[in-house]
Design an enzyme around this catalytic site. Structure first.
Site, PDB file in Angstrom:
ATOM      1  N   ARG A 127       0.818  -1.246   0.000  1.00 45.12           N
ATOM      2  CA  ARG A 127       0.000   0.000   0.000  1.00 45.12           C
ATOM      3  C   ARG A 127       0.836   1.274   0.000  1.00 45.12           C
ATOM      4  NH1 ARG A 127      -3.442  -2.695   3.818  1.00 45.12           N
ATOM      5  NH2 ARG A 127      -5.029  -3.834   2.654  1.00 45.12           N
ATOM      6  N   LYS A 149       3.151  11.465 -10.988  1.00 46.29           N
ATOM      7  CA  LYS A 149       2.265  10.683 -11.862  1.00 46.29           C
ATOM      8  C   LYS A 149       2.985   9.386 -12.194  1.00 46.29           C
ATOM      9  CE  LYS A 149      -0.712  13.937 -14.364  1.00 46.29           C
ATOM     10  NZ  LYS A 149      -1.062  14.516 -15.689  1.00 46.29           N
ATOM     11  N   GLU A 191       9.751  18.257 -24.297  1.00 43.74           N
ATOM     12  CA  GLU A 191       9.106  18.582 -23.007  1.00 43.74           C
ATOM     13  C   GLU A 191       9.765  19.817 -22.365  1.00 43.74           C
ATOM     14  OE1 GLU A 191       6.323  16.980 -21.981  1.00 43.74           O
ATOM     15  OE2 GLU A 191       6.567  14.784 -22.097  1.00 43.74           O
ATOM     16  N   LYS A 232       7.987  22.935 -13.395  1.00 44.69           N
ATOM     17  CA  LYS A 232       7.088  21.820 -13.065  1.00 44.69           C
ATOM     18  C   LYS A 232       6.806  21.779 -11.560  1.00 44.69           C
ATOM     19  CE  LYS A 232       5.650  17.151 -13.804  1.00 44.69           C
ATOM     20  NZ  LYS A 232       5.682  15.942 -14.597  1.00 44.69           N
ATOM     21  N   GLU A 242      -4.005  17.410 -10.319  1.00 40.26           N
ATOM     22  CA  GLU A 242      -4.602  17.860 -11.579  1.00 40.26           C
ATOM     23  C   GLU A 242      -6.100  18.101 -11.469  1.00 40.26           C
ATOM     24  OE1 GLU A 242      -2.873  16.082 -15.251  1.00 40.26           O
ATOM     25  OE2 GLU A 242      -4.918  16.162 -16.008  1.00 40.26           O
ATOM     26  N   ARG A 246      -2.727  22.049 -13.250  1.00 32.05           N
ATOM     27  CA  ARG A 246      -1.730  21.050 -13.667  1.00 32.05           C
ATOM     28  C   ARG A 246      -2.005  20.543 -15.074  1.00 32.05           C
ATOM     29  NH1 ARG A 246       1.247  16.060 -10.447  1.00 32.05           N
ATOM     30  NH2 ARG A 246       2.352  15.317 -12.300  1.00 32.05           N
ATOM     31  N   ASN A 250      -0.135  19.212 -19.834  1.00 38.39           N
ATOM     32  CA  ASN A 250      -0.584  18.283 -20.859  1.00 38.39           C
ATOM     33  C   ASN A 250      -0.590  18.929 -22.253  1.00 38.39           C
ATOM     34  OD1 ASN A 250      -2.882  15.633 -20.983  1.00 38.39           O
ATOM     35  ND2 ASN A 250      -1.248  15.729 -19.471  1.00 38.39           N
ATOM     36  N   HIS A 253      -0.411  16.868 -25.425  1.00 41.50           N
ATOM     37  CA  HIS A 253      -0.498  15.452 -25.050  1.00 41.50           C
ATOM     38  C   HIS A 253      -1.763  14.750 -25.509  1.00 41.50           C
ATOM     39  CE1 HIS A 253       3.040  16.396 -22.722  1.00 41.50           C
ATOM     40  NE2 HIS A 253       3.144  15.139 -22.303  1.00 41.50           N
ATOM     41  N   HIS A 257      -0.660  11.605 -27.211  1.00 42.80           N
ATOM     42  CA  HIS A 257      -1.008  10.290 -26.658  1.00 42.80           C
ATOM     43  C   HIS A 257      -1.832   9.477 -27.662  1.00 42.80           C
ATOM     44  CE1 HIS A 257      -0.470  11.308 -22.063  1.00 42.80           C
ATOM     45  NE2 HIS A 257       0.667  11.107 -22.701  1.00 42.80           N
ATOM     46  N   HIS A 272       7.492   9.059 -26.887  1.00 41.92           N
ATOM     47  CA  HIS A 272       6.584  10.016 -26.252  1.00 41.92           C
ATOM     48  C   HIS A 272       6.905  11.472 -26.611  1.00 41.92           C
ATOM     49  CE1 HIS A 272       3.942  11.755 -23.235  1.00 41.92           C
ATOM     50  NE2 HIS A 272       4.968  12.469 -22.796  1.00 41.92           N
TER      51      HIS A 272
HETATM   52  N1  LIG Z   1       5.076  10.716 -15.026  1.00 41.90           N
HETATM   53  C1  LIG Z   1       5.168  11.831 -15.723  1.00 41.90           C
HETATM   54  O1  LIG Z   1       4.896  12.938 -15.256  1.00 41.90           O
HETATM   55  C2  LIG Z   1       5.659  11.741 -17.146  1.00 41.90           C
HETATM   56  C3  LIG Z   1       6.077  12.901 -17.806  1.00 41.90           C
HETATM   57  C4  LIG Z   1       6.546  12.778 -19.106  1.00 41.90           C
HETATM   58  C5  LIG Z   1       6.626  11.531 -19.712  1.00 41.90           C
HETATM   59  N2  LIG Z   1       6.239  10.435 -19.018  1.00 41.90           N
HETATM   60  C6  LIG Z   1       6.379   9.098 -19.603  1.00 41.90           C
HETATM   61  O2  LIG Z   1       7.770   8.876 -19.794  1.00 41.90           O
HETATM   62  C7  LIG Z   1       7.957   7.938 -20.857  1.00 41.90           C
HETATM   63  C8  LIG Z   1       9.012   8.459 -21.795  1.00 41.90           C
HETATM   64  O3  LIG Z   1      10.205   8.590 -21.076  1.00 41.90           O
HETATM   65  P1  LIG Z   1      11.611   8.572 -21.829  1.00 41.90           P
HETATM   66  O4  LIG Z   1      11.568   9.471 -22.991  1.00 41.90           O
HETATM   67  O5  LIG Z   1      12.652   8.754 -20.812  1.00 41.90           O
HETATM   68  O6  LIG Z   1      11.631   7.107 -22.434  1.00 41.90           O
HETATM   69  P2  LIG Z   1      12.382   5.760 -21.972  1.00 41.90           P
HETATM   70  O7  LIG Z   1      12.253   5.522 -20.550  1.00 41.90           O
HETATM   71  O8  LIG Z   1      11.884   4.710 -22.921  1.00 41.90           O
HETATM   72  O9  LIG Z   1      13.909   6.073 -22.286  1.00 41.90           O
HETATM   73  C9  LIG Z   1      14.269   6.365 -23.601  1.00 41.90           C
HETATM   74  C10 LIG Z   1      15.322   5.392 -24.149  1.00 41.90           C
HETATM   75  O10 LIG Z   1      16.598   5.848 -23.734  1.00 41.90           O
HETATM   76  C11 LIG Z   1      17.279   4.822 -23.025  1.00 41.90           C
HETATM   77  N3  LIG Z   1      18.048   5.508 -21.996  1.00 41.90           N
HETATM   78  C12 LIG Z   1      17.563   6.232 -20.958  1.00 41.90           C
HETATM   79  N4  LIG Z   1      18.564   6.811 -20.305  1.00 41.90           N
HETATM   80  C13 LIG Z   1      19.697   6.456 -20.922  1.00 41.90           C
HETATM   81  C14 LIG Z   1      21.067   6.766 -20.726  1.00 41.90           C
HETATM   82  N5  LIG Z   1      21.451   7.642 -19.793  1.00 41.90           N
HETATM   83  N6  LIG Z   1      21.966   6.192 -21.535  1.00 41.90           N
HETATM   84  C15 LIG Z   1      21.575   5.356 -22.529  1.00 41.90           C
HETATM   85  N7  LIG Z   1      20.308   5.056 -22.803  1.00 41.90           N
HETATM   86  C16 LIG Z   1      19.375   5.604 -21.998  1.00 41.90           C
HETATM   87  C17 LIG Z   1      16.229   3.866 -22.539  1.00 41.90           C
HETATM   88  O11 LIG Z   1      16.750   2.571 -22.390  1.00 41.90           O
HETATM   89  C18 LIG Z   1      15.208   3.949 -23.676  1.00 41.90           C
HETATM   90  O12 LIG Z   1      15.607   3.105 -24.725  1.00 41.90           O
HETATM   91  C19 LIG Z   1       6.607   7.779 -21.515  1.00 41.90           C
HETATM   92  O13 LIG Z   1       6.034   6.567 -21.115  1.00 41.90           O
HETATM   93  C20 LIG Z   1       5.799   8.934 -20.983  1.00 41.90           C
HETATM   94  O14 LIG Z   1       4.423   8.656 -20.949  1.00 41.90           O
HETATM   95  C21 LIG Z   1       5.750  10.507 -17.761  1.00 41.90           C
HETATM   96  O1  LIG Z   2       3.009  15.846 -14.931  1.00 42.32           O
HETATM   97  C1  LIG Z   2       2.026  16.105 -15.620  1.00 42.32           C
HETATM   98  O2  LIG Z   2       0.950  16.469 -15.124  1.00 42.32           O
HETATM   99  C2  LIG Z   2       2.071  15.973 -17.088  1.00 42.32           C
HETATM  100  O3  LIG Z   2       1.060  16.074 -17.748  1.00 42.32           O
HETATM  101  C3  LIG Z   2       3.420  15.732 -17.701  1.00 42.32           C
HETATM  102  C4  LIG Z   2       3.363  15.053 -19.049  1.00 42.32           C
HETATM  103  O4  LIG Z   2       4.525  15.429 -19.755  1.00 42.32           O
HETATM  104  C5  LIG Z   2       3.384  13.533 -18.941  1.00 42.32           C
HETATM  105  O5  LIG Z   2       3.533  12.971 -20.212  1.00 42.32           O
HETATM  106  C6  LIG Z   2       2.246  12.906 -18.190  1.00 42.32           C
HETATM  107  O6  LIG Z   2       2.491  11.526 -17.961  1.00 42.32           O
HETATM  108  C7  LIG Z   2       0.952  12.975 -18.919  1.00 42.32           C
HETATM  109  O7  LIG Z   2      -0.026  12.727 -18.000  1.00 42.32           O
HETATM  110  P1  LIG Z   2      -1.446  12.127 -18.341  1.00 42.32           P
HETATM  111  O8  LIG Z   2      -2.207  12.382 -17.097  1.00 42.32           O
HETATM  112  O9  LIG Z   2      -1.977  12.840 -19.542  1.00 42.32           O
HETATM  113  O10 LIG Z   2      -1.236  10.669 -18.622  1.00 42.32           O
HETATM  114 ZN   LIG Z   3       4.796  14.176 -21.493  1.00 42.23          ZN
END
Ligand SMILES: NC(=O)c1ccc[n+]([C@@H]2O[C@H](COP(=O)([O-])OP(=O)(O)OC[C@H]3O[C@@H](n4cnc5c(N)ncnc54)[C@H](O)[C@@H]3O)[C@@H](O)[C@H]2O)c1
Ligand SMILES: O=C(O)C(=O)C[C@@H](O)[C@H](O)[C@H](O)COP(=O)(O)O
Ligand SMILES: [Zn+2]
Length: 374
Positions: A127, A149, A191, A232, A242, A246, A250, A253, A257, A272
């Protein structure tokens, strides 16, 4: 005078769940000491992917061991398809199999995929366990490691299953970006530019002038990462879950998405940040079409993202897209939808984004029909 090589710290102000984002060189080597100092006696699971493990896992495990922190690593396949249920089960089983307790930590060493997946596991195992982000992609350092998130994708759409679960520390070691492939650096840059387009027109203009230095490393890169994290952190502190502002994060997005889902989360075709780049251009073009903003602003955004090497049009995606009604099905699954009405982040100009409720679906459909061919 401040030493330009010393780490920068951005605070995310969330009352008792506040935490620091530390940004700088050499932080993986210091990770063990930073974690042990905050939580003496803690144990952890380190979740990572194969690419990141090859370059950085040994250093992190050594740093933890030096500080007396026991670590159980788990290496997953890289790519967006890893954000799915059976991988979540693997992570949860790994954490439980290592007998970690609620007060122990899940450490995400990787990009946004690993951060979102490991964070989700941390949010639900026992949990809710402690969670530490060690983001290794530019995207993760400026966006996904901050704000809590977490989640996975569904056949119905992107990030549709997850929880809010804040990390208690973010260690963004800027040295690790040296091993990041250029395509992924560019994706993260989308981003970064987003924060300028939301409400910091001066930052967008600064990026237009300084993007080459951001790409080549050094002080401009650190400056861009710290500015993005600060932006951020402020939004998250004001609206953690959100319920309002917040949603501005997006920008780009809803379209982005839908394109990721329409390409079956195939990282070879679209990642992404690339979806966000195309989505931000579409959001500016749609705003111009609705007479909310000048078409010159949309052209300026497209020009800048294209000059750094990002895709900016749907036709830049190789392999074709499904029909527009399928894209609209994904748009309709967006988490910002309220009682069936579409919510988009639209704009009145560079750095003047706003939340638009009740955007007519038929206008969006016609716009996408026109745009997909251009
Ligand atoms: N939670 C949030 O607020 C939020 C915000 C933005 C995006 N996201 C999510 O994040 C994801 C995208 O993240 P991303 O662009 O980091 O993608 P990712 O995690 O797939 O990483 C990108 C690629 O780079 C490689 N990589 C990462 N760091 C490296 C390094 N230092 N050296 C060598 N290779 C490396 C990874 O293995 C992968 O192949 C999506 O799923 C998106 O929805 C979430
Ligand atoms: O942190 C947030 O809030 C964002 O919207 C950041 C975005 O860059 C990110 O891709 C996030 O995961 C999108 O959120 P979602 O709620 O649309 O899935
Ligand atoms: Zn994003």
């Amino acid at each position: 005078m401040t030493d330009p090589t010393s780490p920068r710290t951005v605070r995310v102000d969330l009352g008792e769940r506040s935490y620091d984002i530390v940004i700088g060189s050499g932080l993986i080597a210091r990770a063990g000491a930073e974690i042990a100092a905050r939580r003496p006696g803690i144990r952890c699971a380190v979740i990572t992917d194969r690419n990141v493990a090859a370059a950085h896992l040994d250093s992190l495990v050594a740093s933890l061991a030096d500080a007396g922190v026991e670590a159980a690593p788990l290496v997953l396949e890289p790519g967006e398809k890893t954000k799915r249920f059976d991988e979540l089960v693997r992570v949860c089983d790994h954490v439980l199999g290592a007998r970690l307790e609620r007060g122990d930590a899940v450490v995400a060493l990787g990009g946004g995929v690993i951060g979102d997946l490991a964070g989700f596991a941390a949010g639900i195992v026992r949990r809710g366990m402690r969670f530490v982000q060690v983001p290794t992609s530019l995207l993760a350092q400026v966006d996904s490691s901050v704000g809590g998130k977490t989640g996975i994708n569904s056949g119905h759409g992107k990030n549709l299953i997850g929880v809010f679960h804040q990390p208690e520390l973010v260690l963004a070691d800027t040295d690790v970006l040296d091993t990041l492939p250029i395509r992924e650096f560019r994706a993260g840059y989308a981003e970064v530019a987003k924060y300028g387009l939301i409400d910091r027109p001066g930052f967008f203009a600064w990026l237009e002038a300084n993007w080459r230095e951001v790409f080549s490393g050094g002080p401009a890169r650190i400056e861009a990462i710290a500015t993005a994290c600060q932006a951020k952190a402020e939004v998250v502190a004001a609206d953690e879950r959100e319920s309002g502002a917040r949603a501005l994060l997006n920008l780009g997005h809803t379209f982005g998405h839908a394109l990721e889902a329409a390409t079956n989360y195939d990282s070879a075709r679209l990642v992404h940040g690339e979806g966000v780049a195309i989505g931000m251009v579409l959001a500016h073009e749609f705003s111009a079409r609705m007479n909310l903003a000048s078409p010159d602003d949309a052209a300026r955004v497209a020009h800048h993202l294209r000059e750094v090497g990002l895709p900016t049009r749907m036709s830049d995606i190789e392999g074709g897209l499904p029909p527009t009604d399928i894209l609209m099905t994904h748009v309709a699954q967006d988490k910002k939808v309220r009682r069936g009405a579409l919510t988009f982040i639209l704009t009145r100009g560079i750095g003047q984004s706003f939340i638009a409720d009740d955007v007519p679906g038929d206008e969006v459909f016609r716009f996408l029909e026109d745009k997909r061919a251009s």
